[in-house]
Design a protein around this motif. Structure first.
Motif, PDB file in Angstrom:
ATOM      1  N   ALA A 179       0.719  -1.334  -0.022  1.00 42.66           N
ATOM      2  CA  ALA A 179       0.048   0.010   0.138  1.00 42.66           C
ATOM      3  C   ALA A 179       0.884   1.162  -0.075  1.00 42.66           C
ATOM      4  N   VAL A 180       0.327   2.305  -0.770  1.00 43.36           N
ATOM      5  CA  VAL A 180       0.804   3.502  -0.744  1.00 43.36           C
ATOM      6  C   VAL A 180       0.435   4.249   0.409  1.00 43.36           C
ATOM      7  N   VAL A 181      -1.008   4.305   0.650  1.00 42.35           N
ATOM      8  CA  VAL A 181      -1.455   5.215   1.824  1.00 42.35           C
ATOM      9  C   VAL A 181      -2.518   4.073   2.445  1.00 42.35           C
ATOM     10  N   THR A 182      -2.858   4.348   3.523  1.00 43.00           N
ATOM     11  CA  THR A 182      -4.001   3.658   4.409  1.00 43.00           C
ATOM     12  C   THR A 182      -5.351   4.570   4.447  1.00 43.00           C
ATOM     13  N   ASN A 183      -5.403   5.904   4.256  1.00 42.82           N
ATOM     14  CA  ASN A 183      -6.374   6.544   4.400  1.00 42.82           C
ATOM     15  C   ASN A 183      -6.834   6.763   5.738  1.00 42.82           C
ATOM     16  N   CYS A 184      -6.127   6.371   6.810  1.00 43.10           N
ATOM     17  CA  CYS A 184      -6.402   6.576   8.124  1.00 43.10           C
ATOM     18  C   CYS A 184      -5.182   6.708   9.135  1.00 43.10           C
ATOM     19  N   GLY A 185      -5.112   6.411  10.236  1.00 40.93           N
ATOM     20  CA  GLY A 185      -3.889   6.719  11.241  1.00 40.93           C
ATOM     21  C   GLY A 185      -3.260   5.408  11.347  1.00 40.93           C
ATOM     22  N   ILE A 186      -3.489   4.296  10.727  1.00 40.82           N
ATOM     23  CA  ILE A 186      -2.688   3.084  11.231  1.00 40.82           C
ATOM     24  C   ILE A 186      -1.560   2.970   9.988  1.00 40.82           C
ATOM     25  N   ASP A 187      -0.471   2.277  10.299  1.00 42.42           N
ATOM     26  CA  ASP A 187       0.643   2.139   9.287  1.00 42.42           C
ATOM     27  C   ASP A 187       0.286   1.243   8.207  1.00 42.42           C
ATOM     28  N   ARG A 188       1.040   1.281   7.179  1.00 39.12           N
ATOM     29  CA  ARG A 188       0.763   0.587   5.892  1.00 39.12           C
ATOM     30  C   ARG A 188       0.920  -0.882   6.143  1.00 39.12           C
ATOM     31  N   SER A 189       1.641  -1.318   7.036  1.00 37.90           N
ATOM     32  CA  SER A 189       1.805  -2.789   7.474  1.00 37.90           C
ATOM     33  C   SER A 189       0.471  -3.371   8.026  1.00 37.90           C
ATOM     34  N   ARG A 190      -0.292  -2.482   8.190  1.00 38.89           N
ATOM     35  CA  ARG A 190      -1.538  -3.135   8.834  1.00 38.89           C
ATOM     36  C   ARG A 190      -2.835  -2.721   7.807  1.00 38.89           C
TER      37      ARG A 190
END
Length: 332
Positions: free
Chosen positions: A273-284
């Motif tokens: 992922a490039v972004v998550t669109n929220c506060g979690i990090d990309r690994s999640r």
């Protein structure tokens, strides 16, 4: 044609050979762009069922259930299945998606969890209900997301890539009708509620919040943590915002479930992922991960997209069947 397609710093005339090279390169780039766009559009229909194992139950849970049921319970059961569906973003004409979701009923999950963003337009409620009809006959719980309350609208895609929040649309969606149908079929609305019920002997405690992406969450409204006598405590939130996840973890929830991220939606090869669109990090951004020592987080990649961004790149739309099992016993 002289003067066109010049290299930086080159002041001479453009030869036929150079022009052909430039045109060929431009054609390759254009073709690559069209291929990527076409692949991204087709990717919105490449539905997948994912399966994960979540070791969250206390050791001995199923032995207790066997004693509870006596001889009438099938022997050897060692899991509780949860089907997690999210982010349908349903449009009325999406018959393929409706058929695919409906076929998930054959899995006969013990519990269905729906973490919102069911609607993609005002006309979509019948399509959502048709798609979910077999699953509405199973025990289920739900919370809503922003695209249950408000219709999508064109937004600046740069904001998404930069991690900026786009404001919701102005057009209200008929979420009340959909909610009423869910309740009529027996699903429980976990929005700002704690719910205790039993499924096949397993004692469940479910708490949920309204969509944190719209700042509608009010965790204190839950009035405390889950029932300590529950076998499985589930926390539900459409968007997996850390402020809410931390509160679930502090109160003793074992597993939290969210959607919203679309798994990144526009990913690099390998699903990165490039972004998550929220506060979690990309690994999640999707799948199962440990949030704290005692709590797991599952984020659904979701089954749809906004109709204004109908692309998924290296990120298949999916639902997940979670096999909830006992934690490994700790040697004495």
């Amino acid at each position: 044609m002289e003067g066109l397609f010049r290299r930086p710093g080159y002041t001479g005339p453009v030869t036929n050979s150079a022009l052909r090279t430039a045109l060929t390169a431009g054609g390759v780039l254009a073709a690559a762009g069209l291929t990527t766009a076409a692949g991204g559009f087709l990717g919105t229909r490449d539905f997948a069922l994912r399966e994960v194992t979540a070791p969250v139950l206390e050791s001995g849970t199923f032995d207790r259930l066997s004693r509870f049921h006596g001889d009438g319970r099938p022997a050897g059961r060692r899991e509780f299945t949860i089907l997690h569906v999210s982010d349908l973003h349903m449009l009325a004409h999406q018959k393929m998606k409706q058929r695919w979701v409906s076929a998930l009923g054959a899995l006969e999950p013990d519990l269905v969890v729906n973490t919102g963003d069911n609607l993609g337009e005002r006309e979509a409620v019948p399509g959502v209900l048709q798609a979910l009809d077999p699953l509405l006959r199973r025990p289920g719980v739900f919370v809503f997301g922003s695209n249950d309350y408000y219709a999508p609208h064109p937004v600046n895609p740069v904001n998404y890539l930069l991690g900026r929040k786009n404001p919701p649309g102005d057009t209200a969606l008929p979420w009340q009708d959909m909610r009423a149908a869910f309740l009529e079929h027996g699903w429980e609305d976990a929005t700002h509620r704690r719910i205790d019920f039993t499924v096949d002997g397993l004692r469940l405690a479910v708490g949920g919040v309204d969509d944190p992406h719209l700042d509608r969450d009010d965790y204190p409204a839950l009035g405390g943590g889950p029932n300590p006598g529950a076998d499985l405590a589930l926390g539900l939130s459409h968007s997996p915002e850390p402020r809410v996840l931390d509160q679930f973890a502090a109160d003793g929830y074992q597993l939290t479930m969210s959607g919203h991220t679309h798994g990144g939606q526009l990913c690099l090869p390998g699903g990165h992922a490039v972004v998550t669109n929220c506060g979690i990090d990309r690994s999640r951004v999707s799948g199962l991960s440990r949030w704290s020592e005692r709590m797991w987080l599952h984020v659904s990649s979701g089954l749809g997209t906004s109709k204004y961004v109908p692309f998924r790149v290296f990120c298949r739309p999916s639902a997940t069947l979670l096999h909830v099992v006992e934690r490994p016993s700790v040697p004495a």
